[in-house]
Write an enzyme that holds these catalytic residues in place. Structure first.
Site, PDB file in Angstrom:
ATOM      1  N   SER A  24       0.793  -1.233   0.000  1.00 50.41           N
ATOM      2  CA  SER A  24       0.000   0.000   0.000  1.00 50.41           C
ATOM      3  C   SER A  24       0.820   1.274   0.000  1.00 50.41           C
ATOM      4  O   SER A  24       0.320   2.338  -0.376  1.00 50.41           O
ATOM      5  CB  SER A  24      -0.932   0.018   1.214  1.00 50.41           C
ATOM      6  OG  SER A  24      -0.202  -0.184   2.417  1.00 50.41           O
ATOM      7  N   ASP A 313      -5.086   6.376   8.740  1.00 49.24           N
ATOM      8  CA  ASP A 313      -5.919   5.332   9.320  1.00 49.24           C
ATOM      9  C   ASP A 313      -5.057   4.553  10.313  1.00 49.24           C
ATOM     10  O   ASP A 313      -3.988   5.033  10.704  1.00 49.24           O
ATOM     11  CB  ASP A 313      -6.543   4.439   8.235  1.00 49.24           C
ATOM     12  CG  ASP A 313      -5.496   3.754   7.353  1.00 49.24           C
ATOM     13  OD1 ASP A 313      -4.340   3.592   7.790  1.00 49.24           O
ATOM     14  OD2 ASP A 313      -5.841   3.364   6.213  1.00 49.24           O
ATOM     15  N   HIS A 316      -1.691   3.463   8.040  1.00 50.53           N
ATOM     16  CA  HIS A 316      -0.967   4.254   7.052  1.00 50.53           C
ATOM     17  C   HIS A 316      -0.782   5.717   7.461  1.00 50.53           C
ATOM     18  O   HIS A 316      -1.718   6.341   7.975  1.00 50.53           O
ATOM     19  CB  HIS A 316      -1.705   4.207   5.710  1.00 50.53           C
ATOM     20  CG  HIS A 316      -1.948   2.823   5.225  1.00 50.53           C
ATOM     21  ND1 HIS A 316      -3.126   2.143   5.484  1.00 50.53           N
ATOM     22  CD2 HIS A 316      -1.168   1.983   4.503  1.00 50.53           C
ATOM     23  CE1 HIS A 316      -3.052   0.936   4.941  1.00 50.53           C
ATOM     24  NE2 HIS A 316      -1.877   0.809   4.342  1.00 50.53           N
TER      25      HIS A 316
END
Length: 339
Positions: A24, A313, A316
């Site tokens: 990610s 979040d 991240h």
């Protein structure tokens, strides 16, 4: 200072293409078409991105891959390879093959139903053919050899390793060694496909990610020491492996650099106010304790100013944190790849 130095060099000549593999941190939307919970193509993700659009990036704005190409003035952001009508310019300047949730361990991508690292290699092979069709074999070969290959994976492997109690079956030292072997093999595989310039992003302090603090940090949600120690040791051993590969000249003509983001992210976590943050133990989205992916959604109450948070979040960093991280590591990485 770094930005001023960036302006003084024509990086687009030295590094004309950026190709991104991993998870990610590099994924710019490849998971959007997947039947997986590991997606971010919905609000509030992307609320500070161009056009305030959720693109699949696990951030309120840009991710590291975007910032790297922007820094060297290739383009403003990196398009995902999957689900995008790529132009000749996209192919020439670079794309992301990364998939949020993946890892070097194939069990990780299978568990989270995302694109494996092996599949990303297969996608890269197709990309090479498409590039050759657009610019011809000779120029395509030149692009492939001059491109910077940025590889970022391992966090999800570590998270699942501890979360699924694999640590009781395989000791951390052994698993760390296996991950390093997989990492180095990935570089060798890309080398065989024409790559020569490699930047490997090391592990962050995994135990300080908000979700990890919630899951294993006790009632006070402290950083989980064992998980941080795993990451720190992995980075140290990986650097040694990279140095050994250089000394043996096993991959002639190659340059490999470790981008160690552990120190700067730990600094942001431990001394947030020094960098203008107000919160470093939880994310901006929802309670900030567990929300990530589909749990961070339009029903989540998010903080007013994401730039005051280290994390967007529960897994991240925010765009602002990413900016600080990149600014801290970019000069050394570029020097190593272009010297």
């Amino acid at each position: 200072m770094v930005q001023a130095q960036a302006a003084s060099k024509n990086w687009t000549e030295l590094l004309p293409t950026g190709l991104f593999f991993g998870d990610s941190i590099m994924d710019t939307g490849n998971n959007n078409q997947l039947n997986s919970f590991t997606r971010a193509n919905f609000v509030p993700y992307g609320r500070d991105f161009i056009g305030k659009k959720a693109t699949g990036r696990f951030s309120n704005g840009k991710v590291i891959s975007d910032m790297l190409v922007s820094y060297v003035r290739l383009k403003d952001y990196v398009p995902p390879y999957v689900g995008t009508n790529l132009t000749a310019h996209d192919l020439l300047t670079g794309v992301s093959f990364a998939s949020a949730g993946t890892g070097f361990d194939t069990n990780t991508s299978t568990t989270l139903k995302v694109i494996s690292m092996e599949k990303q290699l297969e996608m890269f092979k197709v990309y090479k053919k498409e590039l050759a069709e657009v610019v011809g074999e000779r120029r395509a070969s030149s692009v492939i050899s001059k491109a910077a290959y940025v590889i970022c994976a391992g966090v999800n492997d570590v998270v699942l390793y501890f979360q699924l109690r694999s640590a009781e079956k395989l000791n951390p030292t052994k698993y760390s060694e296996q991950l390093i072997e997989m990492t180095m093999q990935y570089v060798k595989d890309l080398y065989k496909l024409g790559g020569r310039l490699f930047a490997i992003v090391g592990l962050p302090p995994v135990g300080c990610l908000p979700y990890q603090r919630t899951a294993a940090g006790g009632k006070n949600r402290v950083c989980v020491t064992r998980r941080n120690e795993f990451a720190f040791t992995y980075n140290t051993k990986l650097k040694a492996e990279i140095n050994q590969l250089k000394e043996t000249n096993e991959l002639p003509g190659s340059k490999i650099v470790l981008i160690d983001i552990y120190p700067i992210l730990m600094e942001l976590v431990e001394h947030p106010k020094k960098y203008g943050f107000k919160e470093s133990s939880k994310g901006c989205c929802g309670t900030g304790l567990v929300e990530v992916g589909v749990l961070c959604n339009r029903f989540s109450q998010t903080c007013a100013n994401a730039s005051e948070y280290v994390f967007w979040d529960s897994f991240h960093p925010t765009q602002r944190a990413y900016e600080i991280i990149v600014d801290d590591v970019i000069e050394e990485a570029l020097a190593a790849l272009t010297s």
